[in-house]
Design an enzyme around this catalytic site. Sequence first.
Site, mmCIF file in Angstrom:
data_model
loop_
_atom_site.group_PDB
_atom_site.id
_atom_site.type_symbol
_atom_site.label_atom_id
_atom_site.label_comp_id
_atom_site.label_asym_id
_atom_site.label_seq_id
_atom_site.Cartn_x
_atom_site.Cartn_y
_atom_site.Cartn_z
ATOM 1 N N GLY A 53 0.825 -1.206 0.000
ATOM 2 C CA GLY A 53 0.000 0.000 0.000
ATOM 3 C C GLY A 53 0.859 1.256 0.000
ATOM 4 O O GLY A 53 2.042 1.228 0.318
ATOM 5 N N HIS A 54 0.235 2.397 -0.360
ATOM 6 C CA HIS A 54 1.037 3.623 -0.492
ATOM 7 C C HIS A 54 1.400 4.251 0.843
ATOM 8 O O HIS A 54 2.178 5.200 0.890
ATOM 9 C CB HIS A 54 0.336 4.644 -1.400
ATOM 10 C CG HIS A 54 -1.152 4.710 -1.234
ATOM 11 N ND1 HIS A 54 -1.755 5.030 -0.049
ATOM 12 C CD2 HIS A 54 -2.157 4.486 -2.118
ATOM 13 C CE1 HIS A 54 -3.069 5.022 -0.211
ATOM 14 N NE2 HIS A 54 -3.359 4.680 -1.446
ATOM 15 N N LYS A 67 -9.730 4.460 -13.498
ATOM 16 C CA LYS A 67 -9.690 3.120 -12.913
ATOM 17 C C LYS A 67 -10.298 2.076 -13.848
ATOM 18 O O LYS A 67 -10.157 0.884 -13.622
ATOM 19 C CB LYS A 67 -10.459 3.096 -11.581
ATOM 20 C CG LYS A 67 -9.982 4.101 -10.544
ATOM 21 C CD LYS A 67 -8.604 3.782 -10.026
ATOM 22 C CE LYS A 67 -8.173 4.748 -8.928
ATOM 23 N NZ LYS A 67 -6.738 4.589 -8.596
#
Length: 474
Positions: free
Chosen positions: A192-193, A362
């Site tokens: 994850g970021h 997306k």
Amino acid sequence: MTMRNELNKLVEQAAPEKREAFKIEMDNFYSLFTRYLAEKSKRVKLNWDQVKSPRPEHIIPLKTLPQHTIEDSSSALSKLAVLKLNGGLGTSMGCVGPKSAIEVRDGMTFLDLTVRQIEYLNSVAKGANVPLILMNSFNTDEDTARVIQKYKGHGLQILTFNQSRFPRIIKESLTPVPSSPEEKGDSWYPPGHGDLFEALGNSGLVDQLLARGKEYLFVSNVDNLGATVDPTILQHVIDSGAEFVMEVTDKTRADVKGGTLIDYEGKVRLLEIAQVPSEYVDDFKSVKKFKIFNTNSLWVSLKAIKRLLDEDAFNMEIIVNPKTTDNGVKVVQLETAVGAAIKHFQGAHGINVPRNRFLPVKSTSDLFLITSDLYKLNHGELVFNPKRVFNTVPLVKLGDHFKKVANFLSRFSNPPHILELDHLTVTGDVTFGNDVTLSGTVIIVANHGSRIDIPSGTILHDKVVSGNLRILDH
């Protein structure tokens, strides 16, 4: 101690030249893992009674700030570096390699548009020399290194570093999936970021940027085409002394699952849907209680990042992501969100920005909008077409036949005109000719085994088209 022992075995197997960096990664992973175990045993849960809408001072409308242009912001921009989160693959859209290499507009990729934006910034703000930093994952690193070769003669400094590579955890035994550091396949994952700060510190880039006089980092997702450098926000960050500013925007029905800023025990916090107890999910999705959501575009003080790294203070909420491997083993991934770091920074708050600063791609439904006449391209930046009467984006739902980029492109001779479109739903085997105009609400449904061809020049206004229509040009 099983996990610690297994991680030590992995470290011992690492190549000597990689061992130190790999050990740091495994230590960071173990720290996350032990926190996960502690929270699991205590059954730590959010106290929903303490979750409140953000206070007025937590969210500042962008339109209330003194406006600044690139031309009058050379001094401020000289303190800035731009960082794009570039760890994702294009698999969900049927593409191979980094998502940033997908062509999205006029033959240009996400990365091409970003490079063009920053080159323009540096050409107008003389002496700013804003560098572009890409945080890759082990999935995108090699391909990205090849892609950025084409920008070598551009005079723009592009820096890259990798986010961490953590081992997936076998759910039943709570041991790592990989048995060696070089194991391929789905044994490892990028966490994850939220890993950005530690990975940035481990890369040495925090010190390098500070030494070059850079003081602020603008962070955003590489697939958010609205996330451009805004001198007004940068000047506000400098003037306010805030160490962390998050861009938020008003929710629509499509955004009810997005993370939101809350007032929790008197402090501003990010709340993600994964952290919400199931009985309160509907409350979380309420547009009345939580009017805004996080765009994941952040303005952060590099000096503050350095301080918090030195204090080992980053302690973001853990997101547990259950998965099943290709061979059917149930595993968990422990992840964190970069926006959750807001609680660690002084003076942190949100800025409510217009929707045009949040244009993520997306899916091909998003791509449909981005390639349309709703937008014009200006120095790599998408600008909303002033000819559209409503300052809102149409709701577009394209079915499975359009899911992959190659299929999507093959079904349109060119993008339809949609300046007056409110809602479009297309399902089944449907193709569009040249210069098709769609307005109002248009629903096109080709039944199973049927096909609908929309001929060139067609105008559809508030129409439902269904069945099996091979409409031929005359």
